[in-house]
Design a protein around this motif. Structure first.
Motif, PDB file in Angstrom:
ATOM      1  N   UNK A  38       0.852  -1.188   0.000  1.00 15.98           N
ATOM      2  CA  UNK A  38       0.000   0.000   0.000  1.00 15.98           C
ATOM      3  C   UNK A  38       0.891   1.243   0.000  1.00 15.98           C
ATOM      4  N   UNK A  39       1.161   1.746  -1.186  1.00 13.39           N
ATOM      5  CA  UNK A  39       2.114   2.849  -1.337  1.00 13.39           C
ATOM      6  C   UNK A  39       1.633   4.118  -0.648  1.00 13.39           C
ATOM      7  N   UNK A  40       0.363   4.449  -0.809  1.00 12.73           N
ATOM      8  CA  UNK A  40      -0.172   5.677  -0.211  1.00 12.73           C
ATOM      9  C   UNK A  40      -0.080   5.627   1.309  1.00 12.73           C
ATOM     10  N   UNK A  41      -0.546   4.520   1.902  1.00  9.65           N
ATOM     11  CA  UNK A  41      -0.509   4.396   3.362  1.00  9.65           C
ATOM     12  C   UNK A  41       0.920   4.374   3.872  1.00  9.65           C
ATOM     13  N   UNK A  42       1.804   3.684   3.155  1.00  8.40           N
ATOM     14  CA  UNK A  42       3.190   3.584   3.589  1.00  8.40           C
ATOM     15  C   UNK A  42       3.914   4.913   3.573  1.00  8.40           C
ATOM     16  N   UNK A  43       3.731   5.663   2.498  1.00  4.36           N
ATOM     17  CA  UNK A  43       4.393   6.961   2.399  1.00  4.36           C
ATOM     18  C   UNK A  43       3.846   7.936   3.441  1.00  4.36           C
ATOM     19  N   UNK A  48       4.750  10.800   8.639  1.00  3.00           N
ATOM     20  CA  UNK A  48       4.362  11.112  10.015  1.00  3.00           C
ATOM     21  C   UNK A  48       5.466  10.744  11.007  1.00  3.00           C
ATOM     22  N   UNK A  49       6.156   9.635  10.754  1.00 11.14           N
ATOM     23  CA  UNK A  49       7.254   9.255  11.639  1.00 11.14           C
ATOM     24  C   UNK A  49       8.389  10.268  11.557  1.00 11.14           C
ATOM     25  N   UNK A  50       8.678  10.729  10.329  1.00  8.01           N
ATOM     26  CA  UNK A  50       9.710  11.754  10.158  1.00  8.01           C
ATOM     27  C   UNK A  50      11.068  11.168   9.820  1.00  8.01           C
ATOM     28  N   UNK A  51      12.125  11.842  10.270  1.00  8.82           N
ATOM     29  CA  UNK A  51      13.489  11.401   9.971  1.00  8.82           C
ATOM     30  C   UNK A  51      13.695   9.969  10.451  1.00  8.82           C
ATOM     31  N   UNK A  52      14.598   9.289   9.804  1.00 10.08           N
ATOM     32  CA  UNK A  52      14.949   7.896  10.113  1.00 10.08           C
ATOM     33  C   UNK A  52      13.860   6.901   9.754  1.00 10.08           C
ATOM     34  N   UNK A  53      12.923   7.318   8.907  1.00 14.50           N
ATOM     35  CA  UNK A  53      11.880   6.400   8.434  1.00 14.50           C
ATOM     36  C   UNK A  53      11.825   6.449   6.917  1.00 14.50           C
TER      37      UNK A  53
END
Length: 257
Positions: A38-43, A48-53
């Motif tokens: 799920x590209x949309x949900x994953x991106x 939302x997680x931010x850096x290092x994700x």
């Protein structure tokens, strides 16, 4: 329980248990790579997680995509320290009602996907001298409801895969199977909607747990992170149940007095 300078790959990590695991590892300063179809949900989740994700679109049932995704993770963060094989699907059917293509699809994602990810992640762990593979099994590997034959088969087989990895790659590599009970995830909510009375089925599921609730994804994530950390370093080759007491009472439901 810091994972600073560690890289964690979570399959099926855009939602549900996978997202719960990814959030805990990220909170503990890990580099998190989310693999999902799920590209949309994953991106969105990784933003939302931010850096290092980092999100990488990947169908874990296809070896070429798995190999490429893991190489991308290594290129981004320098290695793989933890692999959480969480990607999975559920279909309600018993043996005589299951189409061959549905059987193959469920085992391809739930079981073969874990094998392929381990196959391509473990060499990087060996090169680094340490690592852990965590396979997301289910309490249904031990106690089984009706009409889930392919799902239960895949989750039971993951425990065997876990043992094999632990035996074959010790002492550098550990492997542990996590066996959740009911978890409040999009997958389970969709499953409830397949019934004639979703609210009743949801409550019946809650009643199976002695703690009188379903788990939240981060409940599972906290355990996964503990096992992956140095604090859990003596745990290897084992299935660990985190099921709120599901299955230990004769008759199942807490309220079936």
């Amino acid at each position: 329980m810091s994972f600073e300078d560690k890289t964690i790959i979570v399959t099926g990590g855009a939602k549900g248990i996978g997202a719960g695991c990814a959030e805990v590892f990220h909170r503990e300063h890990g580099n998190v790579v989310v693999l999902d179809v799920d590209e949309s949900a994953g991106e969105t989740f990784c933003e939302l997680l931010g850096d290092r994700a980092q999100f990488i679109k990947c169908d874990v049932s296809r070896e070429a995509e798995v190999e490429e995704a893991i190489e991308q993770a290594v290129a981004a963060f320098g290695g793989v320290d933890v692999l959480v094989n969480n990607a999975g699907i559920l279909q309600y059917s018993k043996v005589t009602d299951t189409l061959e293509e549905d059987w193959d699809r469920i085992l391809d994602i739930n079981l073969k996907g874990a094998f392929l990810c381990a196959k391509h992640a473990i060499p990087h762990m060996i090169e680094a001298g340490a690592g852990i593979v965590i396979n997301m099994s289910s309490v249904q590997a031990f106690v089984t409801q009706q009409n889930v034959a392919p799902y239960v088969t895949s989750k039971s087989a993951l425990i065997g895969l876990t043992r094999s990895i632990a035996v074959d790659y010790a002492p550098e590599i550990r492997s542990v199977a996590i066996c959740p009970g009911g978890v409040d995830t999009p997958l389970n909510r969709a499953a409830f909607q397949q019934s004639a009375d979703p609210d009743r089925v949801r409550q019946e599921t809650i009643d199976l747990h002695l703690v009188e609730r379903m788990a939240q994804p981060d409940d599972i994530g906290e355990l996964v992170a503990f096992i992956a950390s140095e604090k859990g370093s003596f745990i290897n080759g084992q299935p660990i149940r985190i099921d709120g007491g599901m299955g230990i009472k004769i008759g199942g439901s807490k309220k079936s007095e």
